[in-house]
Enzyme design. Sequence first.
Site, PDB file in Angstrom:
ATOM      1  N   ARG A 281       0.447  -1.272   0.096  1.00 20.43           N
ATOM      2  CA  ARG A 281      -0.111   0.591  -0.179  1.00 20.43           C
ATOM      3  C   ARG A 281       1.338   1.078   0.354  1.00 20.43           C
ATOM      4  O   ARG A 281       0.694   2.330  -0.435  1.00 20.43           O
ATOM      5  CB  ARG A 281      -1.160  -0.259   1.660  1.00 20.43           C
ATOM      6  CG  ARG A 281      -1.934   1.231   1.080  1.00 20.43           C
ATOM      7  CD  ARG A 281      -3.234   0.884   2.799  1.00 20.43           C
ATOM      8  NE  ARG A 281      -4.021   1.547   2.313  1.00 20.43           N
ATOM      9  CZ  ARG A 281      -4.225   2.670   3.030  1.00 20.43           C
ATOM     10  NH1 ARG A 281      -3.530   2.805   4.527  1.00 20.43           N
ATOM     11  NH2 ARG A 281      -5.326   3.842   3.039  1.00 20.43           N
TER      12      ARG A 281
ATOM     13  N   ILE B  71      -7.991   7.255  -0.649  1.00 26.45           N
ATOM     14  CA  ILE B  71      -7.982   5.881  -0.920  1.00 26.45           C
ATOM     15  C   ILE B  71      -8.416   5.221   0.362  1.00 26.45           C
ATOM     16  O   ILE B  71      -8.498   6.189   1.828  1.00 26.45           O
ATOM     17  CB  ILE B  71      -6.216   5.840  -0.639  1.00 26.45           C
ATOM     18  CG1 ILE B  71      -6.090   3.360  -1.076  1.00 26.45           C
ATOM     19  CG2 ILE B  71      -5.350   6.017   0.335  1.00 26.45           C
ATOM     20  CD1 ILE B  71      -4.504   3.445  -0.861  1.00 26.45           C
ATOM     21  N   SER B  72      -9.150   4.300   0.197  1.00 22.54           N
ATOM     22  CA  SER B  72      -9.984   4.068   1.659  1.00 22.54           C
ATOM     23  C   SER B  72      -9.395   3.567   2.746  1.00 22.54           C
ATOM     24  O   SER B  72      -8.056   3.337   1.681  1.00 22.54           O
ATOM     25  CB  SER B  72     -10.940   3.167   1.034  1.00 22.54           C
ATOM     26  OG  SER B  72     -12.019   2.998   0.093  1.00 22.54           O
ATOM     27  N   ALA B  73      -9.826   3.413   3.563  1.00 24.33           N
ATOM     28  CA  ALA B  73      -9.214   2.765   4.807  1.00 24.33           C
ATOM     29  C   ALA B  73      -9.213   1.711   4.777  1.00 24.33           C
ATOM     30  O   ALA B  73      -9.803   0.632   3.624  1.00 24.33           O
ATOM     31  CB  ALA B  73     -10.104   2.633   6.268  1.00 24.33           C
TER      32      ALA B  73
ATOM     33  N   PHE C 181     -17.622   7.252   1.399  1.00 22.74           N
ATOM     34  CA  PHE C 181     -17.324   7.814  -0.036  1.00 22.74           C
ATOM     35  C   PHE C 181     -17.788   9.059  -0.352  1.00 22.74           C
ATOM     36  O   PHE C 181     -18.515   9.925  -0.141  1.00 22.74           O
ATOM     37  CB  PHE C 181     -17.896   6.171  -0.443  1.00 22.74           C
ATOM     38  CG  PHE C 181     -16.800   4.928  -0.371  1.00 22.74           C
ATOM     39  CD1 PHE C 181     -17.712   4.283   0.574  1.00 22.74           C
ATOM     40  CD2 PHE C 181     -15.760   4.461  -1.088  1.00 22.74           C
ATOM     41  CE1 PHE C 181     -17.242   2.795   1.086  1.00 22.74           C
ATOM     42  CE2 PHE C 181     -15.446   2.942  -1.004  1.00 22.74           C
ATOM     43  CZ  PHE C 181     -16.177   2.910   0.609  1.00 22.74           C
TER      44      PHE C 181
END
Length: 207
Positions: A33, A59-61, A203
């Site tokens: 990541r 960027i999502s968790a 989101f």
Amino acid sequence: MDTEQARDQLVDRLCERESLSEQTAAAMRAVPRHEFVPQSRRTDAYADRPLPIGNGQTISAPHMVAIMIELLDAEPGDRLLEIGTGCGYHAAVAAEIVGPEHVFSVEYHSELAEKARSTFAELGYGDIQIRAGDGRDGWPDHAPYDAAYLTCAGTEFPPALLEQVRPGGVVLGPIGDDRQHLVRGVVDEDGLEKRTEHGAVRFVPLQ
Ligand code: SAH
């Protein structure tokens, strides 16, 4: 601690909390990541939280990516359509499961699409295909897909997505305006059946 140890510890914690399948855990362990986030954010890459990636996007968790990968229920060789490439991290995790040549991703911002393309090439995910454009149109050229997912929130699933996923295939994404829920549906000839909700989420909206 090196990046691999940090990643392993994060995935261990996610496995405990979310009881992830071995397939999802292995995919999360495989993707670096830190290589996807901006240089200045690398030290935070293995904390379980969203990070800014430029162009006002995030960027999502990691737990959200893991949960979505789990809900897609994909198998090696399945064809996947992603709407919202962002930095490409989520697509790379999906590619670990189905194979990079089976992942097709659409990104609205051409600078993000360009950046993701070069990150993919550097990290061995060069066979993931990206189209810069509006994901509301899906990507008809490579349809039918076994599953499609949104990484940005819509009021509803775009109709083009429902047309491009095969009957029996899955659509997944954050649905709602002010209050969003993660929704999974199975597509049939008439549209969407078997809708299930998987919690409140936040989101960025579809452009
Ligand atoms: N999956 C990404 C997270 C992306 S955040 C990752 O791992 O980094 C959501 C992304 O959706 C943003 O990059 C945003 O630019 C993109 N997006 C928003 N509206 C879109 C649209 N209409 N079509 C395609 N992409 C869109």
